[in-house]
Design an enzyme around this catalytic site. Sequence first.
Site, mmCIF file in Angstrom:
data_model
loop_
_atom_site.group_PDB
_atom_site.id
_atom_site.type_symbol
_atom_site.label_atom_id
_atom_site.label_comp_id
_atom_site.label_asym_id
_atom_site.label_seq_id
_atom_site.Cartn_x
_atom_site.Cartn_y
_atom_site.Cartn_z
ATOM 1 N N ASN A 14 0.871 -1.181 0.000
ATOM 2 C CA ASN A 14 0.000 0.000 0.000
ATOM 3 C C ASN A 14 0.907 1.230 0.000
ATOM 4 O O ASN A 14 1.511 1.560 1.011
ATOM 5 C CB ASN A 14 -0.880 -0.037 1.262
ATOM 6 C CG ASN A 14 -1.710 1.224 1.423
ATOM 7 O OD1 ASN A 14 -1.814 2.042 0.505
ATOM 8 N ND2 ASN A 14 -2.304 1.382 2.601
ATOM 9 N N TRP A 15 0.997 1.879 -1.154
ATOM 10 C CA TRP A 15 1.925 3.013 -1.276
ATOM 11 C C TRP A 15 1.348 4.302 -0.685
ATOM 12 O O TRP A 15 2.012 5.318 -0.634
ATOM 13 C CB TRP A 15 2.315 3.223 -2.740
ATOM 14 C CG TRP A 15 3.069 2.075 -3.354
ATOM 15 C CD1 TRP A 15 3.390 0.873 -2.754
ATOM 16 C CD2 TRP A 15 3.608 2.015 -4.680
ATOM 17 N NE1 TRP A 15 4.086 0.078 -3.632
ATOM 18 C CE2 TRP A 15 4.237 0.744 -4.824
ATOM 19 C CE3 TRP A 15 3.626 2.892 -5.766
ATOM 20 C CZ2 TRP A 15 4.871 0.355 -6.010
ATOM 21 C CZ3 TRP A 15 4.254 2.502 -6.946
ATOM 22 C CH2 TRP A 15 4.866 1.248 -7.053
ATOM 23 N N LYS A 16 0.087 4.263 -0.312
ATOM 24 C CA LYS A 16 -0.596 5.431 0.268
ATOM 25 C C LYS A 16 -0.412 6.666 -0.629
ATOM 26 O O LYS A 16 -0.315 6.529 -1.838
ATOM 27 C CB LYS A 16 -0.104 5.673 1.689
ATOM 28 C CG LYS A 16 -0.172 4.409 2.538
ATOM 29 C CD LYS A 16 -0.023 4.671 4.000
ATOM 30 C CE LYS A 16 0.006 3.352 4.743
ATOM 31 N NZ LYS A 16 -0.053 3.483 6.170
ATOM 32 N N HIS A 100 -9.434 0.846 4.898
ATOM 33 C CA HIS A 100 -8.159 1.019 5.615
ATOM 34 C C HIS A 100 -8.392 1.919 6.827
ATOM 35 O O HIS A 100 -9.220 2.833 6.774
ATOM 36 C CB HIS A 100 -7.121 1.643 4.672
ATOM 37 C CG HIS A 100 -5.746 1.634 5.253
ATOM 38 N ND1 HIS A 100 -5.320 2.580 6.148
ATOM 39 C CD2 HIS A 100 -4.712 0.767 5.089
ATOM 40 C CE1 HIS A 100 -4.081 2.301 6.503
ATOM 41 N NE2 HIS A 100 -3.685 1.213 5.877
ATOM 42 N N GLU A 102 -6.865 4.329 7.963
ATOM 43 C CA GLU A 102 -6.715 5.770 7.688
ATOM 44 C C GLU A 102 -7.975 6.331 7.038
ATOM 45 O O GLU A 102 -8.357 7.475 7.288
ATOM 46 C CB GLU A 102 -5.467 6.004 6.817
ATOM 47 C CG GLU A 102 -4.201 5.818 7.637
ATOM 48 C CD GLU A 102 -2.994 5.326 6.854
ATOM 49 O OE1 GLU A 102 -2.998 5.409 5.613
ATOM 50 O OE2 GLU A 102 -2.045 4.836 7.504
ATOM 51 N N GLU A 171 -5.322 -5.314 10.557
ATOM 52 C CA GLU A 171 -4.329 -4.261 10.767
ATOM 53 C C GLU A 171 -4.598 -3.556 12.092
ATOM 54 O O GLU A 171 -5.412 -2.622 12.143
ATOM 55 C CB GLU A 171 -4.404 -3.249 9.627
ATOM 56 C CG GLU A 171 -4.090 -3.832 8.277
ATOM 57 C CD GLU A 171 -3.431 -2.801 7.378
ATOM 58 O OE1 GLU A 171 -2.300 -3.047 6.951
ATOM 59 O OE2 GLU A 171 -4.024 -1.736 7.142
ATOM 60 N N GLY A 177 2.539 1.949 10.815
ATOM 61 C CA GLY A 177 3.475 3.070 10.665
ATOM 62 C C GLY A 177 4.164 3.463 11.962
ATOM 63 O O GLY A 177 4.792 4.511 12.039
ATOM 64 N N SER A 217 3.546 -2.496 10.387
ATOM 65 C CA SER A 217 5.007 -2.511 10.568
ATOM 66 C C SER A 217 5.642 -3.865 10.237
ATOM 67 O O SER A 217 6.558 -4.312 10.925
ATOM 68 C CB SER A 217 5.375 -2.060 11.990
ATOM 69 O OG SER A 217 4.946 -0.720 12.181
ATOM 70 N N GLY A 238 2.878 -1.277 4.335
ATOM 71 C CA GLY A 238 2.898 0.161 4.065
ATOM 72 C C GLY A 238 4.317 0.636 3.805
ATOM 73 O O GLY A 238 4.843 0.515 2.694
ATOM 74 N N GLY A 239 4.948 1.173 4.842
ATOM 75 C CA GLY A 239 6.276 1.797 4.695
ATOM 76 C C GLY A 239 7.282 0.934 3.950
ATOM 77 O O GLY A 239 7.996 1.429 3.055
HETATM 78 C C1 PEP Z 1 -0.695 -0.020 6.201
HETATM 79 O O1 PEP Z 1 -0.884 1.171 6.217
HETATM 80 O O2 PEP Z 1 -1.515 -0.752 5.623
HETATM 81 C C2 PEP Z 1 0.481 -0.538 6.888
HETATM 82 C C3 PEP Z 1 0.462 -1.781 7.279
HETATM 83 O O3 PEP Z 1 1.523 0.342 7.100
HETATM 84 P P1 PEP Z 1 2.967 0.001 7.747
HETATM 85 O O4 PEP Z 1 3.445 -1.286 7.116
HETATM 86 O O5 PEP Z 1 3.817 1.163 7.402
HETATM 87 O O6 PEP Z 1 2.740 -0.156 9.214
#
Ligand code: PEP
Length: 255
Positions: A14-16, A100, A102, A171, A177, A217, A238-239
């Site tokens: 997920n590049w957001k 998600h 967010e 999640e 994050g 994470s 994500g990251g």
């Molecule tokens: C996400 O936003 O779906 C996510 C899992 O982010 P991260 O891996 O950065 O925690």
Amino acid sequence: MTAPKYRKKIVAGNWKMNTSVNDALELVKGLKIDLSVHNDCDVVICPPFTGLHAVGDAVTSTSIKLGAQNMHWEANGAYTGEVSAAMLRDLYCRYVILGHSERRAYFGETSEIVNKKAKAAIAATLVPIVCVGETLEERESGRMRDVVRDHLEGSLADLGDDLKKVVVAYEPVWAIGTGKTASPDQAQEVHAYIRENLEKIGGKEAAETIRIQYGGSVKPNNAAELFGQPDIDGGLIGGAALEARSFIEIVRAAQ
Ligand code: PEP
């Protein structure tokens, strides 16, 4: 005794709201070095809307699949700023992330809305990746199970046999994050609970078929242990998906 159901693992990035078109193409170039063919697991990348066209072209003839991060539930019409499932299919998207945390936290997305989107996605032959998970406050006050169950029941209501087409992403919001990952045992416990609830919603076969990703994470150094748990069928990343090497290592950990 019957053998446990085989579920192909699925890792999605997920590049957001990151990457210009050029950045996105650079990232794909890096991913293609290692992920173009083969893959014993499904690999999905979800750039922002602005990158879908170029990234879709760049991954044609590879086994990397394209996904979007959101969509509207209506097919078309006066919904300024929105994008429909058919528009995503037009760009060769195969997956869409829905609900998600967010979007739930910053854009008022409720499970009812996620449910409408999931139905529209499936009708357009997109695979919805439906996100569920509790905040730290909800976990610490003992409400984690209720929150996760409510997210599942609301987001996946009335899908009938189509329930099997969904991917669920667990999640925990406190792990997204933040660098704090749920331990493999903590994550497995919730994944098993999610599978129990999926059985209540759609029966045993659906529960055994549906893939449940862990997200929060995930990094190259913790992915293998997480993905080794019996009810964890891959990850939503994500990251670490914004750096080709780390995403590739996470995909490798799923194989
Ligand atoms: C996400 O936003 O779906 C996510 C899992 O982010 P991260 O891996 O950065 O925690």
